[in-house]
Scaffold this motif. Structure first.
Motif: not given
Length: 199
Positions: A44, A56, A60, A65-66, A84
């Motif tokens: 991530p 973010a 994504m 992957t955040v 998010v």
């Protein structure tokens, strides 16, 4: 503690206005450069001080992957509306465990005092996997101040960021200087700084 009460109070009052001011429709050149520099793993990325979650969400959308953190509940609520998931915590709560292939700290650590900043850079370095990238977006200059709406800022020059990241075992590899305006409407110089944890 890195969370300044007056800064958090300002964001609590003006979170949506801030989101409207800084959010963009697609990745800008700095976010694209960061994503391009990431090592090709499934690990991530951390959006460290994600604010309203605009960056973010765009990462994504690119399949990254955040994980996201922010000290402001109001900012986290806006980010959640973009899909998010945000952990509400100050910067110093980041676990010093190698986990991330990148850390995006875009105009977030500028609210940290100069005394705390080396420790935060060291914490980021410890949280990066080998080959991982740290992006810093900061106001350019020296010292500290409060803006007209009460937010605390510290100011940095590229040479100081080079020295600080190297001191934490990272290797600087790109710097960009520019100027822009934010929530308070003032046009100020900034520095974008990228460094990498050696393989």
């Amino acid at each position: 503690m890195t969370a300044d009460p007056d800064t958090l109070a300002c964001y609590a009052r003006r979170a949506q206005e801030y989101a409207d001011t800084i959010s963009r429709a697609g990745p800008d050149a700095d976010l694209l450069a960061f994503m391009d520099a990431l090592p090709a793993t499934g690990a991530p990325v951390l959006d460290w001080g994600c604010g309203p979650g605009n960056s973010a969400a765009m990462m994504m959308a690119r399949g990254i992957t955040v994980e996201a953190t922010d000290a402001s509940h109001e900012m986290a609520e806006i980010a959640t509306g973009l899909g998010v998931e945000v952990l509400v915590e100050p910067f110093e709560e980041l676990a010093p465990i190698p986990k991330y292939r990148g850390i995006w700290a875009n105009f977030s650590l500028l609210h940290v005092t100069p005394e705390w900043m080396p420790e935060m850079i060291d914490l980021a370095a410890r949280a990066l996997l080998r080959g991982g990238v740290l992006h810093l977006g900061l106001k350019r200059g020296s010292g500290t101040s409060r803006d007209p709406i009460g937010r605390f800022f510290s100011y940095w020059e590229p040479a100081g960021l080079d020295a600080m990241t190297r001191g934490s075992g990272l290797e600087p590899f790109a710097t960009r200087l520019g100027e822009g305006s934010g929530l308070d409407g003032r046009i100020e110089p900034f520095v974008i700084h990228l460094s990498r944890k050696p393989d």
